[in-house]
Design an enzyme around this catalytic site. Structure first.
Site, PDB file in Angstrom:
ATOM      1  N   PRO A   2       0.839  -1.207   0.000  1.00 54.76           N
ATOM      2  CA  PRO A   2       0.000   0.000   0.000  1.00 54.76           C
ATOM      3  C   PRO A   2       0.875   1.258   0.000  1.00 54.76           C
ATOM      4  CG  PRO A   2      -0.794  -1.596   1.605  1.00 54.76           C
ATOM      5  CD  PRO A   2       0.531  -2.090   1.123  1.00 54.76           C
ATOM      6  N   GLU A   3       0.597   2.156  -0.939  1.00 54.20           N
ATOM      7  CA  GLU A   3       1.342   3.404  -1.017  1.00 54.20           C
ATOM      8  C   GLU A   3       0.466   4.515  -0.436  1.00 54.20           C
ATOM      9  OE1 GLU A   3       3.095   3.750  -4.986  1.00 54.20           O
ATOM     10  OE2 GLU A   3       3.155   1.575  -5.139  1.00 54.20           O
ATOM     11  N   HIS A  92      -4.456 -15.452   9.467  1.00 54.93           N
ATOM     12  CA  HIS A  92      -3.532 -14.334   9.265  1.00 54.93           C
ATOM     13  C   HIS A  92      -3.880 -13.116  10.126  1.00 54.93           C
ATOM     14  CE1 HIS A  92      -1.622 -16.582   6.106  1.00 54.93           C
ATOM     15  NE2 HIS A  92      -2.731 -16.623   5.380  1.00 54.93           N
ATOM     16  N   ARG A 111       1.967 -11.800   5.220  1.00 52.78           N
ATOM     17  CA  ARG A 111       3.425 -11.938   5.299  1.00 52.78           C
ATOM     18  C   ARG A 111       4.014 -11.549   6.655  1.00 52.78           C
ATOM     19  NH1 ARG A 111       6.027 -10.374  -0.568  1.00 52.78           N
ATOM     20  NH2 ARG A 111       4.313 -11.106  -1.877  1.00 52.78           N
TER      21      ARG A 111
END
Length: 276
Positions: A2-3, A92, A111
């Site tokens: 995400p930017e 997760h 991750r």
């Protein structure tokens, strides 16, 4: 990852979901997500109220009562969602904030790269990774003069320079590729080799591109979702990212993809001029 437009969209969608709620309990299923002391994180957040959510570049700043802030970086695949406290845990899900009204905010990260840090409000620019960042696009500090000085100090490619966050913060691989195409700059151009007119054009295009991407609620090309579980819309407007081998929409030349310091980089070899 995400930017800035995606993180701003998360902020805007998350705020109305949790503002005013009081934290009853914090559960850390994966304590390594916490960059500060995990036990202190759990203990100090109890009975704290969510006051607002700010953002700097790619960081969320969750403001709490008691002069505390949770600084959250989503990294590659971090996501927040609001559920009921008794909702079955996803494999997760790594952090949970249970509120006094029976709802719970969960942080999910495939991750496990994302990080949270508890700091005193007002110190985040000194004691977190924000301290190393340059100004944001469309901020008073991101002037053409400051951008020019920042580029002049860099003896590396413009692609690497825009990614390292020290000259301007908030752009990642997607928006760097897009803004370099828009400005007709080859990604391997040296950052300190541009004429003043080209620097201003790049500066202005960064501002307008980020503003438009925020309006479109960010870009979903892999797994990005906002706090309501919705995708972005800017992926429909991408000119080069993800379009390797397709004709450039400006000149019909097939787009090429190379690696720049390990990052996939798509560009038009005809339109984008190399400066050295």
């Amino acid at each position: 990852m995400p930017e800035m437009p995606e993180v701003e969209t998360v902020r805007r969608t998350l705020l109305p979901l949790i503002k005013g709620k009081t934290i009853k309990k914090v559960t850390l299923w994966y304590p390594k997500i916490i960059a500060s002391d995990p036990q202190e994180f759990e203990q100090q957040l109890v009975n704290k109220k969510i006051e607002t959510i700010d953002r700097y570049a790619k960081y969320l700043l969750i403001r709490l009562s008691g002069n505390l802030t949770v600084v959250s970086h989503l990294r590659m695949e971090g996501k927040y969602r609001l559920v009921k406290e008794n909702t079955k845990k996803d494999k997760h899900d790594h952090v949970q904030f249970v509120f006094t009204d029976g709802s719970a905010l969960r942080y999910n990260d495939v991750r496990k790269f994302g990080r949270m840090q508890l700091v005193k409000t007002g110190t985040e620019k000194e004691v977190t990774g924000i301290s190393k960042l340059g100004p944001e696009p469309n901020s008073p500090d991101f002037t053409v003069a400051a951008f020019t000085r920042g580029l002049a100090r860099k003896k590396k490619s413009i692609k690497n320079t825009l990614l390292d966050q020290s000259v301007v913060a908030g752009l990642g691989n997607i928006y760097v590729d897009e803004v370099l195409w828009e400005t007709k700059i080859h990604p391997l151009s040296m950052a300190n080799a541009f004429p003043k007119t080209k620097i201003k054009q790049l500066h202005d295009n960064i501002n307008s591109l980020i503003e438009l991407a925020i309006e479109e609620r960010g870009t979903t090309v892999h797994t990005y979702l906002d706090a309501n579980g919705k995708t972005g819309g800017f992926q429909e407007m991408l000119k080069v990212y993800g379009h390797k081998g397709e004709p450039c929409v400006r000149c019909d030349t097939p787009l090429e993809k190379i690696k720049v310091s390990g990052r996939g980089t798509t560009f038009c070899s005809h339109c984008q001029v190399i400066y050295k």
